[in-house]
Design a protein around this motif. Structure first.
Motif, PDB file in Angstrom:
ATOM      1  N   VAL A 146       3.213  -9.733  -1.060  1.00 24.25           N
ATOM      2  CA  VAL A 146       2.249  -8.694  -0.763  1.00 24.25           C
ATOM      3  C   VAL A 146       2.452  -7.460  -1.630  1.00 24.25           C
ATOM      4  O   VAL A 146       1.568  -6.561  -1.776  1.00 24.25           O
ATOM      5  CB  VAL A 146       2.466  -8.214   0.717  1.00 24.25           C
ATOM      6  N   LEU A 147       3.851  -7.302  -2.266  1.00 23.05           N
ATOM      7  CA  LEU A 147       3.885  -6.188  -3.100  1.00 23.05           C
ATOM      8  C   LEU A 147       3.053  -5.848  -4.160  1.00 23.05           C
ATOM      9  O   LEU A 147       2.722  -5.053  -4.801  1.00 23.05           O
ATOM     10  CB  LEU A 147       5.578  -6.169  -3.431  1.00 23.05           C
ATOM     11  N   PHE A 148       2.521  -7.081  -4.489  1.00 24.70           N
ATOM     12  CA  PHE A 148       1.772  -7.192  -5.783  1.00 24.70           C
ATOM     13  C   PHE A 148       0.004  -7.058  -5.518  1.00 24.70           C
ATOM     14  O   PHE A 148      -0.721  -7.158  -6.135  1.00 24.70           O
ATOM     15  CB  PHE A 148       1.891  -8.756  -6.520  1.00 24.70           C
ATOM     16  N   THR A 149      -0.182  -7.231  -4.025  1.00 25.59           N
ATOM     17  CA  THR A 149      -1.536  -7.230  -3.632  1.00 25.59           C
ATOM     18  C   THR A 149      -2.033  -5.998  -3.041  1.00 25.59           C
ATOM     19  O   THR A 149      -3.319  -6.158  -2.457  1.00 25.59           O
ATOM     20  CB  THR A 149      -1.667  -8.450  -3.010  1.00 25.59           C
ATOM     21  N   ALA A 150      -1.000  -5.165  -2.429  1.00 24.67           N
ATOM     22  CA  ALA A 150      -1.556  -4.229  -1.486  1.00 24.67           C
ATOM     23  C   ALA A 150      -1.612  -2.847  -2.159  1.00 24.67           C
ATOM     24  O   ALA A 150      -0.723  -2.713  -2.878  1.00 24.67           O
ATOM     25  CB  ALA A 150      -0.717  -4.375  -0.426  1.00 24.67           C
ATOM     26  N   ASN A 151      -2.558  -1.826  -1.452  1.00 23.73           N
ATOM     27  CA  ASN A 151      -2.466  -0.632  -2.079  1.00 23.73           C
ATOM     28  C   ASN A 151      -1.375   0.182  -1.234  1.00 23.73           C
ATOM     29  O   ASN A 151      -1.355   0.018   0.054  1.00 23.73           O
ATOM     30  CB  ASN A 151      -3.786  -0.022  -1.872  1.00 23.73           C
ATOM     31  N   ILE A 152      -0.909   1.302  -1.647  1.00 21.65           N
ATOM     32  CA  ILE A 152       0.102   2.137  -0.934  1.00 21.65           C
ATOM     33  C   ILE A 152      -0.684   2.812   0.107  1.00 21.65           C
ATOM     34  O   ILE A 152      -0.203   3.115   1.135  1.00 21.65           O
ATOM     35  CB  ILE A 152       0.508   3.246  -1.997  1.00 21.65           C
ATOM     36  N   ASP A 153      -2.129   2.986   0.115  1.00 24.23           N
ATOM     37  CA  ASP A 153      -2.711   3.397   1.420  1.00 24.23           C
ATOM     38  C   ASP A 153      -2.259   2.782   2.591  1.00 24.23           C
ATOM     39  O   ASP A 153      -2.433   3.437   3.709  1.00 24.23           O
ATOM     40  CB  ASP A 153      -4.271   3.126   1.253  1.00 24.23           C
ATOM     41  N   GLN A 154      -2.168   1.225   2.573  1.00 29.00           N
ATOM     42  CA  GLN A 154      -1.903   0.818   3.604  1.00 29.00           C
ATOM     43  C   GLN A 154      -0.558   0.993   4.197  1.00 29.00           C
ATOM     44  O   GLN A 154      -0.301   0.468   5.408  1.00 29.00           O
ATOM     45  CB  GLN A 154      -1.958  -0.891   3.247  1.00 29.00           C
ATOM     46  N   LEU A 155       0.399   1.646   3.633  1.00 25.97           N
ATOM     47  CA  LEU A 155       1.889   1.835   4.005  1.00 25.97           C
ATOM     48  C   LEU A 155       1.764   3.158   4.996  1.00 25.97           C
ATOM     49  O   LEU A 155       2.619   3.452   5.406  1.00 25.97           O
ATOM     50  CB  LEU A 155       2.698   1.882   2.910  1.00 25.97           C
ATOM     51  N   ILE A 156       0.711   4.076   4.640  1.00 28.33           N
ATOM     52  CA  ILE A 156       0.740   5.588   5.172  1.00 28.33           C
ATOM     53  C   ILE A 156       0.137   5.370   6.675  1.00 28.33           C
ATOM     54  O   ILE A 156      -0.957   5.117   6.784  1.00 28.33           O
ATOM     55  CB  ILE A 156      -0.053   6.349   4.407  1.00 28.33           C
ATOM     56  N   SER A 157       1.018   5.696   7.627  1.00 27.14           N
ATOM     57  CA  SER A 157       0.619   5.748   9.081  1.00 27.14           C
ATOM     58  C   SER A 157       0.998   7.050   9.528  1.00 27.14           C
ATOM     59  O   SER A 157       0.173   7.297  10.498  1.00 27.14           O
ATOM     60  CB  SER A 157       1.400   4.717   9.809  1.00 27.14           C
ATOM     61  N   ASN A 158       1.561   7.879   8.856  1.00 26.54           N
ATOM     62  CA  ASN A 158       1.982   9.201   9.582  1.00 26.54           C
ATOM     63  C   ASN A 158       1.879  10.270   8.518  1.00 26.54           C
ATOM     64  O   ASN A 158       1.940   9.957   7.224  1.00 26.54           O
ATOM     65  CB  ASN A 158       3.051   9.561  10.249  1.00 26.54           C
ATOM     66  N   SER A 159       1.301  11.494   8.998  1.00 26.67           N
ATOM     67  CA  SER A 159       1.360  12.904   8.112  1.00 26.67           C
ATOM     68  C   SER A 159       2.579  13.156   7.686  1.00 26.67           C
ATOM     69  O   SER A 159       3.770  13.067   8.446  1.00 26.67           O
ATOM     70  CB  SER A 159       0.710  13.984   8.713  1.00 26.67           C
ATOM     71  N   PRO A 160       2.940  13.619   6.210  1.00 29.28           N
ATOM     72  CA  PRO A 160       4.389  14.085   5.886  1.00 29.28           C
ATOM     73  C   PRO A 160       4.810  15.340   6.524  1.00 29.28           C
ATOM     74  O   PRO A 160       3.840  16.074   6.804  1.00 29.28           O
ATOM     75  CB  PRO A 160       4.174  14.152   4.514  1.00 29.28           C
ATOM     76  N   LEU A 161       5.968  15.333   6.541  1.00 27.76           N
ATOM     77  CA  LEU A 161       6.665  16.754   7.055  1.00 27.76           C
ATOM     78  C   LEU A 161       6.655  17.557   5.716  1.00 27.76           C
ATOM     79  O   LEU A 161       7.436  17.339   5.000  1.00 27.76           O
ATOM     80  CB  LEU A 161       7.792  16.724   7.794  1.00 27.76           C
ATOM     81  N   CYS A 162       5.898  18.880   5.633  1.00 29.47           N
ATOM     82  CA  CYS A 162       6.062  19.574   4.561  1.00 29.47           C
ATOM     83  C   CYS A 162       6.504  20.985   5.082  1.00 29.47           C
ATOM     84  O   CYS A 162       5.984  21.650   5.996  1.00 29.47           O
ATOM     85  CB  CYS A 162       4.516  19.838   4.116  1.00 29.47           C
ATOM     86  N   LEU A 163       7.545  21.489   4.460  1.00 27.86           N
ATOM     87  CA  LEU A 163       8.029  22.675   4.594  1.00 27.86           C
ATOM     88  C   LEU A 163       8.200  23.713   3.445  1.00 27.86           C
ATOM     89  O   LEU A 163       8.247  23.228   2.285  1.00 27.86           O
ATOM     90  CB  LEU A 163       9.534  22.615   5.443  1.00 27.86           C
TER      91      LEU A 163
END
Length: 619
Positions: A146-163
């Motif tokens: 699946v590393l060759f067939t999936a977009n990174i969008d599909q891994l993002i589940s939470n908003s990042p912590l930005c400081l």
């Protein structure tokens, strides 16, 4: 503006990504647009020729092929092709030919390039589609990774912590702990990315060096870290981590940080492969842990659809996952209750037994108990066992059966001899209720315990069911009660009750009646198979159907199943609740035409069934 241009603009407004263009860019397209007609069967693009145009189908249908001649895609009105060559090397990589008489709008490469560079929504839409095509083009060599067939969008589940870079390290550590993050994005006054701080940085750059907790995080951050775009491939994120020896990569969309991908995310995503998922099920230690895998089950389903798995592959994988949940829940129940006082066999029924299960399903199951069963001595144990399993399945996403066809219902929890007697009664004295039960219970599979009990019941069904013409005739009449929506493309014969109006229930009006008629033929020839496609192979060998009829039924089953499967996957991807109700307006002309043929095959097969098993022929 003349009438023809107004018509073209109206067409643009109906189809993405052209409907995202502003007025100035629409005028640019109109000023340079060419129109070409292609006769059915004629080539439109040939491999490796110069890519000079982007093609948009105004009417007709087009087939697109891989370079080796295998069919890659079929497109109809509003579909587009040719962008892959324009974006990569200016050479045609996917040949195309007209399937029907076809009219195309041709947008020159220079104009396409301008749209791609200046219109963000247009570029995002085309680029995502292009990535999808690229993934499909390499799917044969990487189809199991699946590393060759999936977009990174599909891994993002939470908003990042930005400081801010001035945030003290202690405060940053507290916020990371509270938000369960293993890394933090460091930003400047303009909210631009300037660095990243990870758990490892706190260990190596703060604790190991004895820095005060008031130290600003900009002093310990990794400056200008490598980033990936949200619509890049997961594989590209992995390669960036390997090259830079990092465990975290910020994800950007329009230069804004929208997420963070870590090595653990890659491992987790890879684990959603159905094989790894089954392993996760058996490694779970509680119902709570099993229920937490629901999202992974959905992800595995969507991935199979994205990787062009056929309906039999999807159905088999989902059934294997469902059986694994049952087996693990039974294992947990025995840990709580102790071993069964007498042997028993837990049954999977219906679509799970046929290995045709999809993501939208309830639970159909039952329990066979050894004939030494004594209700006074053993009844409470098996009641508790059945309730633990059925309630556990419900928690894991397999809803309680509305018809109460579950082992928790005392009616479907009985000794083997009583099961045999019940089955014989259904066969010898077919009644409406008995026929409905036969449709479910005569597709059975032992998934846990004394599975020899299930084999005995299957043998009884084959030997007695095939020998009773009266029963076969009754099953045949029952199998034609659910008719296909043959008015689908003319008068739109659709569901008109409940909340799902103006849709077609692809299970009730398609796959279920097909499975029913296949079951009747399979019983008549004594087939040992449970899967509908395997049964069709047995039916074909028997010669009871005319040449070509089995192939037509098989194609009909596959097409209707895949429309249903893709509909459910699209619902999951969009965050909706999947169901079996397909809106015909959301299908392409090409899909609707083929679906009409599939429903016609179903109708013809039901007509044949009706006359082959006429009750007047015998008892």
């Amino acid at each position: 503006m003349n009438a023809e241009q107004l018509e073209i603009i109206e067409f643009f407004q109906k189809h993405a990504p052209l409907n995202s263009l502003g007025e100035a860019h629409v005028q640019l397209v109109l000023a340079n647009l060419e129109i070409s007609y292609f006769k059915a069967g004629s080539p439109i693009l040939s491999f490796d020729e110069p890519a000079n145009y982007w093609f948009v189908i105004r009417s007709g249908a087009v087939e697109v092929f891989r370079r080796d001649g295998q069919l890659y895609n079929r497109l109809c009105e509003g579909g587009y092709f040719g962008e892959f060559g324009l974006l990569r090397g200016k050479k045609v990589r996917f040949p195309a030919k007209a399937l029907e008489d076809t009219l195309c709008y041709l947008i020159p490469a220079t104009v396409f390039g301008t749209l791609f560079e200046q219109c963000e929504a247009f570029a995002d839409y085309v680029e995502i589609e292009d990535n999808t095509r690229l993934k499909q083009a390499v799917s044969r060599s990487h189809q199991n990774n699946v590393l060759f067939t999936a977009n990174i969008d599909q891994l993002i589940s939470n908003s990042p912590l930005c400081l801010s870079g001035d945030t003290p390290v202690q405060e940053a550590a507290v916020q990371m702990a509270q938000s369960n993050q293993t890394a933090v994005i460091v930003q400047d006054e303009s909210q631009s990315l300037i660095g990243i701080v990870t758990d490892q940085d706190f260990r190596d750059r703060v604790v190991a060096k004895g820095l005060p907790y008031s130290t600003p995080i900009r002093h310990i951050m990794t400056e200008s870290p490598g980033t990936v775009n949200h619509n890049q491939l997961v594989f590209e994120a992995m390669m960036l981590m390997l090259r830079n020896n990092t465990q975290h990569v910020p994800v950007l969309k329009n230069s804004e940080v929208v997420g963070m991908v870590s090595q653990s995310d890659l491992v987790k995503y890879q684990s959603r492969n159905s094989l790894f998922l089954v392993n996760s099920i058996f490694n779970s230690t509680s119902v709570v842990e099993l229920a937490a895998l629901k999202k992974d089950v959905q992800a595995a389903f969507v991935r199979m659809v994205q990787e062009d798995a056929n309906s039999r592959m999807v159905g088999s994988a989902m059934a294997a996952i469902g059986r694994s949940f049952k087996q693990k829940l039974l294992e947990l129940a025995v840990q709580e209750l102790g071993s069964p006082p007498v042997p028993c066999c837990f049954l999977a029924l219906g679509s799970m037994a046929r290995e045709e299960q999809l993501i939208v399903t309830d639970q159909d199951n039952a329990l066979i108990i050894d004939d030494r069963y004594d209700p006074a001595l053993h009844g409470q144990y098996f009641e508790r066992l059945a309730n633990l399993v059925c309630d556990g399945l419900n928690a894991c996403g397999y809803d309680h059966c509305t018809g109460k066809i579950m082992a928790s219902n005392p009616q479907w929890r009985m000794p083997l001899a009583q099961w045999k007697s019940t089955f014989l009664d259904w066969i010898n004295n077919p009644s409406p209720e008995g026929l409905l039960n036969s449709n479910v219970f005569f597709d059975l599979d032992g998934v846990w315990g004394e599975t020899a009990f299930a084999k005995e019941l299957n043998q009884l069904i084959r030997s007695k069911g095939s020998a009773s013409y009266r029963f076969l005739s009754s099953m045949a009449r029952n199998a034609i009660l659910r008719t296909p929506p043959l008015g689908f493309f003319k008068d739109f014969v659709m569901e008109m009750d409940g909340s799902q109006t103006k849709t077609i229930n692809m299970k009730r009006r398609g796959t279920a009646p097909l499975a029913d008629l296949i079951r009747v033929h399979a019983l008549s020839v004594g087939s040992h198979s449970r899967n509908s496609f395997a049964r069709l192979a047995d039916i074909e060998k028997s010669g009871i159907l005319v040449k070509g009829q089995v192939a037509n039924i098989r194609d009909s089953m596959e097409l209707i199943s895949m429309v249903r499967i893709r509909h459910q996957a699209i619902s999951l991807e969009s965050g909706g609740k999947p169901d079996n109700n397909v809106d015909p307006k959301k299908l392409s002309d090409f899909e609707r035409k083929n679906l009409k043929d599939a429903f016609q095959i179903l109708s013809d097969a039901q007509t044949f069934l009706k006359f082959r098993y006429q009750s007047s022929r015998g008892q």
